[in-house]
Scaffold this active site. Sequence first.
Site, PDB file in Angstrom:
ATOM      1  N   PRO A  31      31.410  -1.489 -39.146  1.00  0.00           N
ATOM      2  CA  PRO A  31      31.247  -0.041 -39.302  1.00  0.00           C
ATOM      3  C   PRO A  31      31.583   0.651 -37.989  1.00  0.00           C
ATOM      4  O   PRO A  31      31.137   0.223 -36.925  1.00  0.00           O
ATOM      5  CB  PRO A  31      29.753   0.110 -39.644  1.00  0.00           C
ATOM      6  N   LEU A  32      32.391   1.690 -38.062  1.00  0.00           N
ATOM      7  CA  LEU A  32      32.787   2.441 -36.868  1.00  0.00           C
ATOM      8  C   LEU A  32      32.673   3.926 -37.167  1.00  0.00           C
ATOM      9  O   LEU A  32      33.355   4.439 -38.063  1.00  0.00           O
ATOM     10  CB  LEU A  32      34.229   2.096 -36.467  1.00  0.00           C
ATOM     11  N   SER A  33      31.812   4.599 -36.441  1.00  0.00           N
ATOM     12  CA  SER A  33      31.590   6.017 -36.677  1.00  0.00           C
ATOM     13  C   SER A  33      32.875   6.803 -36.459  1.00  0.00           C
ATOM     14  O   SER A  33      33.566   6.641 -35.451  1.00  0.00           O
ATOM     15  CB  SER A  33      30.495   6.538 -35.738  1.00  0.00           C
ATOM     16  N   CYS A 115      24.024   0.516 -31.588  1.00  0.00           N
ATOM     17  CA  CYS A 115      24.836   1.618 -31.079  1.00  0.00           C
ATOM     18  C   CYS A 115      24.335   2.059 -29.707  1.00  0.00           C
ATOM     19  O   CYS A 115      23.149   2.356 -29.535  1.00  0.00           O
ATOM     20  CB  CYS A 115      24.804   2.798 -32.052  1.00  0.00           C
ATOM     21  N   LYS A 154      22.579  -5.298 -37.294  1.00  0.00           N
ATOM     22  CA  LYS A 154      23.630  -5.386 -36.271  1.00  0.00           C
ATOM     23  C   LYS A 154      23.036  -4.920 -34.958  1.00  0.00           C
ATOM     24  O   LYS A 154      22.492  -3.815 -34.868  1.00  0.00           O
ATOM     25  CB  LYS A 154      24.838  -4.535 -36.634  1.00  0.00           C
ATOM     26  N   ASN A 215      30.396 -10.624 -32.787  1.00  0.00           N
ATOM     27  CA  ASN A 215      31.083  -9.344 -32.625  1.00  0.00           C
ATOM     28  C   ASN A 215      31.314  -9.100 -31.141  1.00  0.00           C
ATOM     29  O   ASN A 215      30.492  -9.466 -30.310  1.00  0.00           O
ATOM     30  CB  ASN A 215      30.220  -8.237 -33.241  1.00  0.00           C
ATOM     31  N   GLY A 216      32.457  -8.482 -30.841  1.00  0.00           N
ATOM     32  CA  GLY A 216      32.790  -8.164 -29.457  1.00  0.00           C
ATOM     33  C   GLY A 216      34.003  -8.925 -28.979  1.00  0.00           C
ATOM     34  O   GLY A 216      34.001 -10.169 -28.958  1.00  0.00           O
ATOM     35  N   SER A 239      35.991  -4.980 -34.670  1.00  0.00           N
ATOM     36  CA  SER A 239      35.639  -3.585 -34.401  1.00  0.00           C
ATOM     37  C   SER A 239      36.831  -2.835 -33.846  1.00  0.00           C
ATOM     38  O   SER A 239      37.759  -2.499 -34.569  1.00  0.00           O
ATOM     39  CB  SER A 239      34.444  -3.516 -33.444  1.00  0.00           C
ATOM     40  N   ARG A 240      36.857  -2.612 -32.526  1.00  0.00           N
ATOM     41  CA  ARG A 240      37.886  -1.765 -31.929  1.00  0.00           C
ATOM     42  C   ARG A 240      39.284  -2.365 -32.016  1.00  0.00           C
ATOM     43  O   ARG A 240      40.281  -1.649 -31.889  1.00  0.00           O
ATOM     44  CB  ARG A 240      37.511  -1.458 -30.478  1.00  0.00           C
TER      45      ARG A 240
END
Length: 353
Positions: A31-33, A115, A154, A215-216, A239-240
């Site tokens: 999930p990415l805002s 977050c 998460k 993650n990361g 993610s990114r």
Amino acid sequence: MVAISADLRQRLRQPLHIGAVTVQSRVLQSPLSGVTDRAFRQLVRRYAPASMLYTEMVQATGLCHAQQLAKLMDIGAAEQPISIQLFDCRPDFMAAAARKAVTEGAKTIDINMGCPVNKITKKGGGSSLLRQPEVAEAIVRTVASAVPVPVTVKTRIGWDDDHINAVEFARRMEAAGAQMLTLHGRTRSQGYHGPADWHWIARVKAALAIPVIANGDIVSVESAVRCLEITGADGVMCSRGTLGYPFLVGEIDAFLKTGVVLPPPTLLDRLRCAREHLGLLWQYKGQKGIYQARKHMAWYVKGFAGAAPLRQQLCQIDTLVAGYRLLDDAIAALETDPALGRPGSVPTGVAPG
């Protein structure tokens, strides 16, 4: 060449079990805002048909603003399996929001405890819960008892280098009823800077019975495999690395299942994808989608000669027509002469900046 041990490949070919939910992929889209809206998820789903997708993060108190909440929870039938991610610090609000999320189609409820953004942590949500494990535990227990779907968490490895509590915190989340934990290998104080410490993920994996997702710094097939080898995790979350590159989840998933590294998308593929993404944002959000498209176009249009001026123009578009015109010119130039996509070329007809 990407290498993977036989034992790891055999394990990762198996479905991922999150409580009673079975997912036919060990690669998840984070999930990415402001990113993982319905338009973006539609593209990810095309290349990763079996992966678990996640909505943007939803604040539980947004339940009081039904229209806003409905937009964030807008889920298409083809998006399953999908999880809705929630954040807040009040167990009762979280439970109410979770029940609403299930009615919208969520197969799992993910609770954001990682977050690092100030406006989230100041409200007691996100990674601030790493410093309030009793509250975090109460949230998980309350939400898990309120909904019939698995609850997942998460989080990060700790607040800062002096307060890394990943193992203890993860054990508490498992005891409270979490059925999967995704761990970002950075502290809150790191934000998104510096390398992710995958060794902490390995420690958490060794301490838990529930699935642990790493993650990361998952930005390629190679990095995903390296992370899985180091951590022993049950899967990875991208993610990114997917910003301007919705192909990544599918690329990693394909390799874990087949051992084949898919050929990367060409520049022409990326520009066509950018054009489709722009159109989807307009379709789902109208003028607001055009403004939001600017950052997405900047992520797509990079890494080739002539990218800078094209990117600058795309970051100023006010209409769908203007965006289409810029991308269509670049696409037409490449279709006419594929050599323009090679280093040192200018596929847009404008001088490089």
